[in-house]
Design a protein around this motif. Sequence first.
Motif, mmCIF file in Angstrom:
data_model
loop_
_atom_site.group_PDB
_atom_site.id
_atom_site.type_symbol
_atom_site.label_atom_id
_atom_site.label_comp_id
_atom_site.label_asym_id
_atom_site.label_seq_id
_atom_site.Cartn_x
_atom_site.Cartn_y
_atom_site.Cartn_z
ATOM 1 N N ASP A 125 -0.981 -8.018 19.583
ATOM 2 C CA ASP A 125 -1.559 -8.606 20.796
ATOM 3 C C ASP A 125 -2.508 -7.660 21.513
ATOM 4 O O ASP A 125 -3.422 -8.104 22.225
ATOM 5 N N SER A 126 -2.302 -6.360 21.356
ATOM 6 C CA SER A 126 -3.182 -5.372 21.991
ATOM 7 C C SER A 126 -4.342 -4.966 21.094
ATOM 8 O O SER A 126 -5.033 -3.990 21.372
ATOM 9 N N LYS A 127 -4.558 -5.721 19.994
ATOM 10 C CA LYS A 127 -5.646 -5.491 19.044
ATOM 11 C C LYS A 127 -5.511 -4.160 18.306
ATOM 12 O O LYS A 127 -6.499 -3.614 17.795
ATOM 13 N N LYS A 128 -4.287 -3.645 18.223
ATOM 14 C CA LYS A 128 -4.034 -2.428 17.468
ATOM 15 C C LYS A 128 -3.454 -2.780 16.108
ATOM 16 O O LYS A 128 -2.728 -3.750 15.961
ATOM 17 N N LEU A 129 -3.791 -1.967 15.120
ATOM 18 C CA LEU A 129 -3.326 -2.230 13.762
ATOM 19 C C LEU A 129 -1.856 -1.825 13.640
ATOM 20 O O LEU A 129 -1.468 -0.696 13.957
ATOM 21 N N ALA A 130 -1.035 -2.760 13.185
ATOM 22 C CA ALA A 130 0.396 -2.527 13.014
ATOM 23 C C ALA A 130 0.802 -2.898 11.595
ATOM 24 O O ALA A 130 0.010 -3.477 10.834
ATOM 25 N N ARG A 131 2.048 -2.588 11.247
ATOM 26 C CA ARG A 131 2.527 -2.890 9.902
ATOM 27 C C ARG A 131 3.980 -3.330 9.948
ATOM 28 O O ARG A 131 4.761 -2.852 10.772
ATOM 29 N N VAL A 132 4.308 -4.253 9.055
ATOM 30 C CA VAL A 132 5.678 -4.706 8.933
ATOM 31 C C VAL A 132 6.015 -4.756 7.440
ATOM 32 O O VAL A 132 5.192 -5.133 6.613
ATOM 33 N N ASP A 133 7.226 -4.347 7.106
ATOM 34 C CA ASP A 133 7.661 -4.287 5.710
ATOM 35 C C ASP A 133 8.856 -5.208 5.489
ATOM 36 O O ASP A 133 9.732 -5.338 6.358
ATOM 37 N N PHE A 134 8.877 -5.816 4.295
ATOM 38 C CA PHE A 134 9.987 -6.694 3.920
ATOM 39 C C PHE A 134 10.442 -6.345 2.507
ATOM 40 O O PHE A 134 9.618 -6.048 1.628
ATOM 41 N N ALA A 135 11.745 -6.399 2.293
ATOM 42 C CA ALA A 135 12.302 -6.326 0.941
ATOM 43 C C ALA A 135 12.489 -7.765 0.485
ATOM 44 O O ALA A 135 13.285 -8.507 1.066
ATOM 45 N N VAL A 136 11.704 -8.161 -0.516
ATOM 46 C CA VAL A 136 11.708 -9.546 -0.966
ATOM 47 C C VAL A 136 11.379 -9.613 -2.458
ATOM 48 O O VAL A 136 10.649 -8.771 -2.976
ATOM 49 N N LYS A 137 11.921 -10.595 -3.124
ATOM 50 C CA LYS A 137 11.628 -10.788 -4.546
ATOM 51 C C LYS A 137 10.222 -11.380 -4.720
ATOM 52 O O LYS A 137 9.714 -12.061 -3.839
ATOM 53 N N LYS A 138 9.645 -11.115 -5.891
ATOM 54 C CA LYS A 138 8.331 -11.646 -6.249
ATOM 55 C C LYS A 138 7.287 -11.319 -5.163
ATOM 56 O O LYS A 138 6.527 -12.173 -4.709
ATOM 57 N N SER A 139 7.267 -10.064 -4.758
ATOM 58 C CA SER A 139 6.370 -9.658 -3.673
ATOM 59 C C SER A 139 4.898 -9.804 -4.058
ATOM 60 O O SER A 139 4.050 -10.050 -3.200
ATOM 61 N N LYS A 140 4.564 -9.653 -5.350
ATOM 62 C CA LYS A 140 3.169 -9.826 -5.762
ATOM 63 C C LYS A 140 2.697 -11.248 -5.489
ATOM 64 O O LYS A 140 1.556 -11.481 -5.048
ATOM 65 N N MET A 141 3.558 -12.232 -5.739
ATOM 66 C CA MET A 141 3.203 -13.615 -5.459
ATOM 67 C C MET A 141 2.963 -13.808 -3.970
ATOM 68 O O MET A 141 2.031 -14.506 -3.560
ATOM 69 N N TRP A 142 3.778 -13.132 -3.149
ATOM 70 C CA TRP A 142 3.587 -13.217 -1.694
ATOM 71 C C TRP A 142 2.252 -12.599 -1.290
ATOM 72 O O TRP A 142 1.520 -13.155 -0.462
ATOM 73 N N VAL A 143 1.906 -11.466 -1.886
ATOM 74 C CA VAL A 143 0.640 -10.802 -1.560
ATOM 75 C C VAL A 143 -0.543 -11.689 -1.930
ATOM 76 O O VAL A 143 -1.494 -11.847 -1.141
ATOM 77 N N ASP A 144 -0.495 -12.287 -3.109
ATOM 78 C CA ASP A 144 -1.597 -13.144 -3.556
ATOM 79 C C ASP A 144 -1.782 -14.342 -2.624
ATOM 80 O O ASP A 144 -2.914 -14.681 -2.241
ATOM 81 N N GLN A 145 -0.694 -14.982 -2.255
ATOM 82 C CA GLN A 145 -0.781 -16.167 -1.402
ATOM 83 C C GLN A 145 -1.204 -15.799 0.027
ATOM 84 O O GLN A 145 -2.012 -16.505 0.648
ATOM 85 N N ILE A 146 -0.670 -14.695 0.546
ATOM 86 C CA ILE A 146 -1.040 -14.259 1.900
ATOM 87 C C ILE A 146 -2.530 -13.916 1.956
ATOM 88 O O ILE A 146 -3.243 -14.314 2.890
#
Length: 208
Positions: free
Chosen positions: A88-109
């Motif tokens: 919300d403050s226009k600053k770059l942030a990061r969030v991490d998740f442990a999830v299966k098939k993460s490559k598929m998530w990256v492609d779709q995102i």
Amino acid sequence: MPIYESDEHEFLNAKAKKIENNVYVKGLLFLTDKRIIFEKKGLRSVFRASPAVMDLNLFLYNVENANFAVPAFRLFTKQVLSIEYYDDSKKLARVDFAVKKSKMWVDQITRLATISKKDVSTKKEREALENRKHEIDMAKAKAPRANIGMAVFGNEKNKNPYENIRENMAEDNNENLPDTAFRCPHCGYPVTEEMTYCPNCGYKLRQK
């Protein structure tokens, strides 16, 4: 289960763990054509229960990057999905998740975020054009109508605007004009002795 908008469509959902300071928070991860949503798992015990809570509601047009990492020992270990976004403050942030098939998530995102950003950019351009058109219309409405179609060029601003009319009147032999020897001293339009004002320019012909 999150509540979606009427025109929002879900693409992926899976059990996931949000990683916060090396602590794993269990929940469900959802991907739609508009948002990334993480819903923290509710708690249930003998004496107490709490419902699931939306822990992350990230619009795709704010996503800057998405990537994944595969651990060296894959057995019993989920891949890590990392998402960089502007908060919300226009600053770059990061969030991490442990999830299966993460490559598929990256492609779709990545695919859906590109579409979302383009749609938002197009919408902003359309709104800017509409606002500009509205400003022009308002300026036209407020402008004095007497000035519409008139322009002054060079040093002619001090020139008598009736000079050409007077010259043309002297050469005009139109039969519709009254046959009289009198003319308006201001614009040269033919007038009669009975007239108080010039019918062409409004000049007062007779002084009381």
